[in-house]
Design an enzyme around this catalytic site. Structure first.
Site, short mmCIF file in Angstrom:
data_model
loop_
_atom_site.label_atom_id
_atom_site.label_comp_id
_atom_site.label_asym_id
_atom_site.label_seq_id
_atom_site.Cartn_x
_atom_site.Cartn_y
_atom_site.Cartn_z
N HIS A 1 0.86 -1.18 0.00
CA HIS A 1 0.00 0.00 0.00
C HIS A 1 0.90 1.23 0.00
O HIS A 1 2.02 1.19 0.51
CB HIS A 1 -0.86 -0.05 1.26
CG HIS A 1 -1.93 0.99 1.35
ND1 HIS A 1 -1.66 2.30 1.68
CD2 HIS A 1 -3.28 0.92 1.19
CE1 HIS A 1 -2.78 2.99 1.71
NE2 HIS A 1 -3.79 2.17 1.41
N ASP B 1 3.32 -3.90 8.16
CA ASP B 1 2.05 -3.21 7.98
C ASP B 1 0.95 -4.23 8.26
O ASP B 1 0.68 -5.10 7.44
CB ASP B 1 1.97 -2.66 6.55
CG ASP B 1 0.60 -2.08 6.21
OD1 ASP B 1 -0.30 -2.10 7.07
OD2 ASP B 1 0.43 -1.63 5.06
N GLN C 1 -4.28 -4.92 7.32
CA GLN C 1 -5.24 -5.90 6.80
C GLN C 1 -5.12 -7.27 7.47
O GLN C 1 -5.87 -8.19 7.12
CB GLN C 1 -5.05 -6.07 5.29
CG GLN C 1 -5.22 -4.80 4.48
CD GLN C 1 -6.62 -4.23 4.53
OE1 GLN C 1 -7.57 -4.93 4.92
NE2 GLN C 1 -6.79 -2.98 4.14
N LYS D 1 -10.33 -0.39 10.73
CA LYS D 1 -10.45 -1.61 9.94
C LYS D 1 -10.80 -2.81 10.82
O LYS D 1 -10.86 -3.95 10.35
CB LYS D 1 -9.15 -1.87 9.17
CG LYS D 1 -8.82 -0.78 8.16
CD LYS D 1 -7.55 -1.10 7.38
CE LYS D 1 -7.11 0.09 6.55
NZ LYS D 1 -8.02 0.39 5.44
N CYS E 1 -4.86 2.44 -3.71
CA CYS E 1 -3.64 2.99 -3.09
C CYS E 1 -2.47 2.03 -3.26
O CYS E 1 -1.65 1.85 -2.35
CB CYS E 1 -3.86 3.31 -1.63
SG CYS E 1 -5.09 4.58 -1.32
#
Length: 410
Positions: free
Chosen positions: A122, A199, A202, A225, A364
């Site tokens: 991302h 990261d 997700q 999220k 993104c």
């Protein structure tokens, strides 16, 4: 097991309509919906406990401060950090990654060092490292994907070497849903005296993530999220590295003593949390973590895997559909695809008219789009409140969308 009908009733927005059709919300990778208990926790704070933290010695101020710090402990337990002091509250994944890049690595990276990323990243886990490389003279290296769409671990073993200073990698691709092998990448990084930044935007909402088991040095993720409000996120770092990280923002409440020409700062983590924090966001995050824990992250992952497999089977039956990363061996609950001859934005517009909310665009992740040789895609992303009926509605709507663009009928 998850009682999806009961769970779905916990989310007020999922009982509403969009364009006079029952809402099917399939854009959870962008943001998730909020259950009633989270909304009530935020509302209770503003209606009954609204006070700033740390500053006041009156009852509601002390109660709110205690709640705020309790959530820090909750987050620590949720990701299994060694101490709650390794948990820093941020605005979200993006701010956390920028703080890591500028607060820690700016002083550690030198010309000739290599920063290893992947083609899955991302923009939030790409641009901070681009900026860092430009400032320090470091070189960016990228781990490719294999033919199935998984991260190429064999290539990673070649790319991560003695020149590597850090590996910054997504745990789950927000486009392909590919799950990267964090444990193996962590081992490779540490064998070459490099650090790993993950990261987790997700992954943390969908999988049981253990920072100590995976041996992660820094982790970033966002509350919105995972059922919590927007504007709240988390930076986790091993204490040994947080001790070497500089605060990026300065002001009230992160200080210990202030003179006219100098100041000293509070201990970790409070030295990084300048100014009034997003208190309602933290309280909402705490309610979200309680809700997720009660359901069980293992139950969530099992259910979403079943739902994603069902969706892949149903979507594959549509003629003229191309699903990206379909053959990947390690997938989460995200599927990206296109319909032949129909631009993603056009398809999403027609789907919107049928009550289907999903994402269309480059997500993104423009370098990944270029890598896949496409400009945009449709993306469905599930959460545990989605159902097989939602998938069936999606498939029916896609067939109607194809009919519309082929014959002008919907």
């Amino acid at each position: 097991m998850i009682d999806v009908d009961t769970v779905k009733s916990d989310f007020p927005i999922l009982q509403t309509t969009m364009n006079e059709e029952p809402l099917v919300y399939l854009d959870n990778a962008a943001t998730t919906q909020k259950p009633q208990v989270v909304l009530e926790a935020i509302n209770q704070y503003y209606m009954q406990e609204n006070a700033n933290i740390y500053r006041g010695i009156y009852q509601i101020a002390e109660k709110t401060t205690e709640k705020f710090e309790t959530v820090r402990k909750q987050v620590s337990t949720f990701v299994n950090s060694a101490s709650e002091r390794e948990i820093i509250f941020t605005k979200g994944t993006t701010q956390a990654l920028n703080w890591i890049a500028q607060g820690y690595f700016l002083d550690k990276i030198h010309p000739g060092d290599e920063i290893v990323l992947s083609y899955l990243e991302h923009h939030s886990n790409l641009i901070p490292w681009q900026q860092l490389a430009q400032k320090t003279g470091a070189t960016l290296k990228f781990i490719p994907l294999n033919e199935d769409g998984d991260l190429d671990l064999m290539a990673a073993k070649e790319i991560i070497n003695s020149q590597t200073a850090l590996v910054a990698i997504t745990h789950v691709s927000n486009v392909l849903g590919v799950v990267t092998p964090i444990a193996e990448l962590s081992r490779l990084a540490h064998e070459n005296n490099a650090l790993i930044v993950v990261d987790g935007a997700q992954s943390v909402p969908h999988h049981q993530l253990d920072v100590r088991k995976l041996d992660i040095d820094f982790l970033a993720f966002s509350g919105h999220k995972m059922l919590a409000p927007t504007g709240i996120g988390v930076l986790y770092g091993k204490m040994e590295y947080l001790k070497e990280m500089r605060p990026i923002e300065f002001g009230g409440e992160m200080i210990s003593k202030v003179g006219l020409t100098e100041a000293t700062f509070k201990p970790i983590p409070w030295c990084f949390e300048a100014g009034t924090q997003h208190i309602a966001g933290v309280i909402g995050l705490g309610a979200a973590l309680t809700y997720l824990t009660n359901i069980g992250m293992d139950n969530i992952e099992t259910y979403e895997q079943e739902l994603t497999s069902y969706a892949l089977e149903k979507l594959s039956s549509i003629s003229g559909i191309e699903i990206y990363g379909e053959k990947a061996k390690h997938k989460s609950s995200i599927i990206s695809f296109n319909l032949t001859g129909i631009h993603a934005h056009d398809a999403a517009t027609v789907l919107d008219l049928q009550g289907i909310a999903l994402r269309a665009g480059h997500h993104c992740a423009q370098p990944l789009m270029k890598y896949l040789q496409i400009q945009a895609s449709l993306r469905v992303s599930f959460y545990f409140y989605n159902t097989k009926q939602d998938v069936d509605r999606l498939v029916t709507a896609l067939l109607k969308t194809k009919e519309y663009f082929e014959n002008g009928i919907i």
